[in-house]
Write an enzyme that holds these catalytic residues in place. Structure first.
Site, PDB file in Angstrom:
ATOM      1  N   ASP A 101      -0.467   5.102   1.008  1.00 51.20           N
ATOM      2  CA  ASP A 101      -0.712   5.933   2.110  1.00 51.20           C
ATOM      3  C   ASP A 101      -0.724   5.339   3.409  1.00 51.20           C
ATOM      4  O   ASP A 101      -1.242   4.305   3.744  1.00 51.20           O
ATOM      5  CB  ASP A 101      -2.180   6.730   1.763  1.00 51.20           C
ATOM      6  CG  ASP A 101      -2.257   7.571   0.599  1.00 51.20           C
ATOM      7  OD1 ASP A 101      -1.113   8.309   0.565  1.00 51.20           O
ATOM      8  OD2 ASP A 101      -3.500   7.469   0.092  1.00 51.20           O
ATOM      9  N   ASP A 152       0.741  -1.091  -0.074  1.00 52.58           N
ATOM     10  CA  ASP A 152      -0.108   0.042  -0.125  1.00 52.58           C
ATOM     11  C   ASP A 152       0.959   1.258   0.051  1.00 52.58           C
ATOM     12  O   ASP A 152       2.104   1.091   0.271  1.00 52.58           O
ATOM     13  CB  ASP A 152      -1.005   0.050   1.163  1.00 52.58           C
ATOM     14  CG  ASP A 152      -1.555   1.087   1.489  1.00 52.58           C
ATOM     15  OD1 ASP A 152      -2.286   1.612   0.476  1.00 52.58           O
ATOM     16  OD2 ASP A 152      -1.752   1.906   2.508  1.00 52.58           O
TER      17      ASP A 152
END
Length: 285
Positions: A39, A37
């Protein structure tokens, strides 16, 4: 590895983690791929006492965009962010809320007359920060030809520009995200492809078989994320054998710690760096 001994590193089954790391080392770099991922995983959650913006947050806070947009975008964040992070709200309600949040936010952007040429300045003037050690991770993976798939529910254009400015967009990096669609005049007219939000990555993953097919011989995976939804990023990978999952626990630590320990192999509490990740990579590579 001493990084595993830190007080903010949590493991439900340390013996299982040791076994997985041993298998990853045995497999070597030829059998390894990384899925992460962006963020709050590759980027910091907090920096100097202030919350670091997500890719959407970079836009929400940018003075390049109209004040009316910023006001409405921040209202959306104040309403839906607590739902996204809540330890008590169920997955169905979260899923529906994220669709509403993302769709409304994207529709607001379409009213801003945003041009592609402004993206670099928006990122440059933002407070987005990569975690310490991410640059080293990217260097190690590129030098050893290990593919990195960044799977993000953020804005792909912001994400890639952030890596360009703060690290380097190497050829072994592939990004799946919400990418803006600009017309021939460079004006934003929409978003390309399927909407990706925090809790539908498992649905989007199966729509990218070309990526998984390309790396199907690499059956050892390190997955990095910060939400339960991130654990589904490899649902479209049928060839996986050894998967080590590392979760960054940034919110509601006491309420969520046991859940994260149940779901992730390694949980990093309020961790600002990629030191543990780099230690593992150095053993493998």
């Amino acid at each position: 590895m001493e990084e595993f001994q830190r007080a903010n590193v949590h493991m439900k089954d340390p013996a299982r983690v040791e076994e997985l790391v041993t298998e990853l080392i045995k497999g070597g770099k030829e059998n390894l791929q990384i899925v992460s991922d962006f963020d709050k995983t590759m980027t910091r959650h907090m920096y100097n006492g202030q919350r670091v913006p997500s890719c959407h947050g970079v836009l929400d806070n940018s003075k390049v965009l109209p004040e009316s947009y910023r006001e409405e975008a921040l209202k959306l964040r104040d309403k839906y962010y607590p739902i996204e992070m809540s330890p008590v709200i169920g997955p169905d309600e979260k899923y529906k809320s994220m669709i509403t949040w993302w769709t409304t936010a994207h529709d607001l952007l379409l009213e801003c007359d945003l041009s592609q040429e402004k993206i670099a300045d928006i990122v440059r003037n933002s407070k987005l920060q990569l975690r310490d050690g991410v640059n080293r991770t990217l260097e190690l993976l590129h030098a050893n030809d290990v593919p990195l798939l960044i799977f993000s529910a953020g804005v792909g254009d912001i994400l890639k520009e952030a890596i360009v400015q703060k690290a380097h967009m190497y050829s072994n990096i592939h990004v799946i995200s919400n990418f803006m669609d600009f017309n021939s005049e460079g004006k934003l007219v929409g978003f390309r492809g399927d909407l990706i939000h925090t809790f539908n990555k498992h649905e989007v993953a199966v729509h990218h078989p070309e990526i998984f097919e390309r790396n199907k011989s690499r059956r050892n995976i390190i997955l990095l994320g910060d939400t339960m939804g991130d654990l589904t990023m490899i649902d479209g990978m049928p060839y996986r054998e050894n998967v080590l999952t590392i979760g960054f626990l940034n919110h509601n630590v006491q309420e969520n710690l046991q859940l994260y320990k149940d779901k992730y192999d390694v949980v990093l509490e309020d961790e600002g760096s990629f030191d543990l990740m780099n230690s593992i990579l150095q053993k493998i590579l």
